[in-house]
Write an enzyme that holds these catalytic residues in place. Structure first.
Site, PDB file in Angstrom:
ATOM      1  N   CYS A  49       0.808  -1.171  -0.079  1.00  0.00           N
ATOM      2  CA  CYS A  49      -0.080   0.010   0.059  1.00  0.00           C
ATOM      3  C   CYS A  49       0.932   1.281   0.108  1.00  0.00           C
ATOM      4  O   CYS A  49       1.781   1.321   0.705  1.00  0.00           O
ATOM      5  CB  CYS A  49      -1.014   0.011   1.178  1.00  0.00           C
ATOM      6  N   ASP A  63       0.047  -5.968  -0.780  1.00  0.00           N
ATOM      7  CA  ASP A  63      -1.236  -6.133  -1.372  1.00  0.00           C
ATOM      8  C   ASP A  63      -0.878  -7.396  -2.242  1.00  0.00           C
ATOM      9  O   ASP A  63      -0.029  -7.464  -2.782  1.00  0.00           O
ATOM     10  CB  ASP A  63      -1.467  -5.017  -2.194  1.00  0.00           C
TER      11      ASP A  63
END
EC number: 1.7.1.13
Length: 283
Positions: free
Chosen positions: A190, A197
């Site tokens: 992120c 992620d």
């Protein structure tokens, strides 16, 4: 905060990484749009001459509201944000916004649909397509894998975890091919919080054959890279287009869900116009 007042803000001003109070009353002002052009400038992309078409497809699994008699309704929502929208919607703000529906009464799902369409389109600055499936009507969900070549079994040594487009190579002396390549090893972080992620990345192209080992190294090089999902896919698309020169190209990713949402960006030169909303097994 009014979405129309935040369109020039970057990610640093978003609610990501901040303590927030969950609202139990409808609050469209919770939506936090972020200008796409801030990161597109890094890629040398002009807003009027984008090299791709496509969308950001969101699946919302924690959508609920009260009917006119106060009884909860549970549903799944799908939102399609066009790449031509000047703004993307920050994911935590979307989660908080959807949670604000939880104690709000709507006479029927049509009003929920219309409210979502209005608010999301205002935040993105372009029409957002919304669909809602109420769980009592037994919506189905299809899980599957891309129809193509999985790169993950290639036995190679990797030691680079910072994005490096130099790994991308094509054999320009070979005959043109049409193929789909994919990997489950996409991992980035992120932009604001640094949280990991995870996603499956798919490339479909027509052009000189792309070196598969180099492509896998390139995908893994995102492992320490900090960007939002949408920005990572645009970076991958642009790097492949510039270095491998395919005649036609589509790149899409299916990211694992967070906060009841998954984000699935799709970018294409236009020859490949869409992808099916088939869930990846980790979603």
């Amino acid at each position: 905060m009014n979405p129309s007042d935040t369109h020039d803000h970057g990610a640093e001003a978003s609610p990501l990484g901040q303590s927030v109070v969950y609202r139990d009353s409808y609050a469209p002002e919770l939506l936090f749009p972020i200008a796409r052009q801030i990161k597109r400038d890094e890629l040398g992309l002009a807003p009027d001459t984008l090299p791709f078409v496509g969308e950001d497809l969101w699946n919302a699994y924690e959508l609920s509201w009260l009917n006119s008699r106060g009884k909860p309704v549970a549903a799944i929502g799908t939102f399609r944000v066009p790449v031509t929208s000047p703004r993307l919607i920050e994911s935590k703000s979307l989660k908080l916004y959807l949670n604000s529906f939880n104690q709000h009464r709507f006479v029927d799902p049509t009003l929920v649909h219309d409210t979502l369409t209005r608010d999301l389109s205002t935040a993105a600055g372009a029409p957002v397509a919304v669909s809602i499936e109420v769980l009592s009507r037994r919506p189905t969900r299809v899980f599957g894998y891309p129809h193509g070549v999985l790169l993950d079994e290639i036995d190679i040594e990797i030691d680079t975890y910072r994005t490096d487009p130099a790994f991308l190579q094509s054999d320009f002396n070979a005959d043109e091919v049409s193929e789909t390549l994919y990997s489950h090893l996409l991992k980035s972080n992120c932009l604001v919080t640094g949280q990991p992620d995870w996603g499956t990345i798919v490339l479909r192209y027509i052009g000189p054959p792309i070196d598969r080992a180099g492509l896998l190294r390139y995908i893994v090089s995102f492992r320490s890279h900090n960007e939002f999902h949408e920005q990572c896919v645009e970076r991958i698309f642009c790097d492949v287009l510039r270095r491998c020169a395919p005649r036609h190209l589509a790149v899409w990713a299916r990211y694992t869900r967070r906060g009841g949402l998954d984000i699935n960006p799709f970018r294409s030169t236009g020859h490949f116009t869409q992808f099916d909303n088939i869930a990846e097994v980790r979603q």
